[in-house]
Design a protein around this motif. Structure first.
Motif, short mmCIF file in Angstrom:
data_model
loop_
_atom_site.label_atom_id
_atom_site.label_comp_id
_atom_site.label_asym_id
_atom_site.label_seq_id
_atom_site.Cartn_x
_atom_site.Cartn_y
_atom_site.Cartn_z
N LEU A 21 75.89 78.61 43.50
CA LEU A 21 77.24 78.60 44.06
C LEU A 21 77.15 78.94 45.55
CD1 LEU A 21 80.21 78.20 43.19
CD2 LEU A 21 80.33 80.67 42.91
N GLY A 22 77.25 77.93 46.39
CA GLY A 22 77.20 78.16 47.84
C GLY A 22 75.81 78.19 48.44
N LYS A 23 74.84 77.59 47.78
CA LYS A 23 73.46 77.63 48.28
C LYS A 23 73.38 77.10 49.71
CE LYS A 23 68.75 76.50 47.33
NZ LYS A 23 67.77 76.41 46.30
N GLY A 24 72.73 77.90 50.58
CA GLY A 24 72.54 77.52 51.97
C GLY A 24 73.69 77.87 52.88
N HIS A 25 74.78 78.39 52.32
CA HIS A 25 75.96 78.73 53.12
C HIS A 25 75.98 80.22 53.45
CE1 HIS A 25 77.92 75.12 50.89
NE2 HIS A 25 77.16 74.72 51.88
N TRP A 26 76.61 80.55 54.57
CA TRP A 26 76.73 81.93 55.02
C TRP A 26 77.94 82.60 54.38
CZ3 TRP A 26 73.12 84.36 57.86
CH2 TRP A 26 72.17 83.58 58.52
N GLY A 27 77.72 83.83 53.87
CA GLY A 27 78.80 84.59 53.25
C GLY A 27 78.64 86.08 53.49
N PHE A 28 79.64 86.82 53.10
CA PHE A 28 79.64 88.28 53.24
C PHE A 28 79.01 88.91 52.00
CE2 PHE A 28 83.90 87.15 55.27
CZ PHE A 28 83.38 87.04 56.55
N PRO A 29 78.55 90.17 52.09
CA PRO A 29 78.08 90.85 50.88
C PRO A 29 79.24 91.06 49.90
CG PRO A 29 77.93 92.30 52.82
CD PRO A 29 78.47 91.00 53.29
N GLY A 30 78.92 90.97 48.63
CA GLY A 30 79.94 91.18 47.60
C GLY A 30 79.54 90.51 46.31
N GLY A 31 80.49 90.44 45.39
CA GLY A 31 80.18 89.83 44.10
C GLY A 31 81.38 89.85 43.18
N HIS A 32 81.08 89.83 41.89
CA HIS A 32 82.11 89.74 40.85
C HIS A 32 82.73 91.09 40.52
CE1 HIS A 32 79.66 86.09 39.94
NE2 HIS A 32 80.88 85.58 39.92
N ASN B 50 79.56 69.90 63.14
CA ASN B 50 78.43 69.00 62.96
C ASN B 50 78.52 68.23 61.65
OD1 ASN B 50 77.83 70.92 61.06
ND2 ASN B 50 75.89 71.56 61.96
N GLY B 51 79.65 68.36 60.95
CA GLY B 51 79.86 67.64 59.70
C GLY B 51 79.38 68.37 58.47
N ALA B 52 78.50 69.34 58.63
CA ALA B 52 77.94 70.05 57.48
C ALA B 52 78.71 71.34 57.22
CB ALA B 52 76.47 70.36 57.73
N GLN B 53 78.80 71.70 55.96
CA GLN B 53 79.42 72.97 55.59
C GLN B 53 78.40 74.08 55.81
OE1 GLN B 53 81.01 73.19 51.62
NE2 GLN B 53 81.50 75.35 51.80
N GLU B 54 78.76 75.06 56.63
CA GLU B 54 77.85 76.17 56.91
C GLU B 54 78.30 77.47 56.26
OE1 GLU B 54 76.04 76.27 60.97
OE2 GLU B 54 77.72 74.93 61.39
N LEU B 55 79.62 77.64 56.04
CA LEU B 55 80.16 78.86 55.45
C LEU B 55 80.40 78.68 53.97
CD1 LEU B 55 82.85 79.95 58.08
CD2 LEU B 55 80.54 80.86 57.79
#
Length: 155
Positions: A32-43, A129-134
């Motif tokens: 879920l979200g591989k390669g994207h930038w995110g904040f620390p956290g979870g479920h 740049n067309g790509a999803q980074e977040l």
């Protein structure tokens, strides 16, 4: 759009700033979200408060002891390709020790941690740049809350 009759899950994320007002982000390795930038956290776990969740998850992922503050954003995030749906809660948080740096404690879930400026995060949300980074919840938060940076600075 139904997702196999399952209910949405709740994700809780920490927005942690350093003394230069940069925000801690990690590059995700999970499906879920591989390669994207995110904040620390979870479920969010059954019976758990948002603050307890984000403090626990941040410690598990980064080794940082934080104090969770107030909720600064909510998003409704749908991942149809994975048949998943989340409500995501974002809390402002601060490090108990402002000098402590994050560690990569879950190498199977995060490529590494970096401090990003608000300008960098906003630029990534525009997909110039067309790509999803977040990570989608972060992208939705930035797009839907144009005054978020001011809110973070006013606390």
């Amino acid at each position: 759009m139904a997702c196999n009759g399952l209910h949405p899950r709740v994700g809780v994320f920490a927005i942690i700033q350093d003394d230069q007002n940069r925000i801690l982000m990690g590059r995700r390795l999970s499906a879920l979200g591989k390669g994207h930038w995110g904040f620390p956290g979870g479920h969010l776990e059954q019976g758990e408060d948002f603050s307890a969740c984000v403090e626990r998850e941040t410690l598990e992922e980064t080794g940082l002891r934080i104090r969770a503050g107030k909720v600064v954003g909510l998003t409704n995030d749908k991942f149809p390709e994975l048949d998943k749906h989340y409500v995501t809660v974002f809390l402002k948080a601060e490090r108990e020790d402002p000098q402590q740096e994050p560690q990569r404690l879950e190498p199977n879930k995060c490529e590494g941690w970096a401090w990003k400026s608000w300008q960098e995060i906003k630029a990534m949300s525009k997909r110039e740049n067309g790509a999803q980074e977040l990570f989608l919840p972060v992208e939705n938060l930035v797009r839907e809350n144009t005054k978020l940076y001011e809110v973070l600075q006013s606390e």
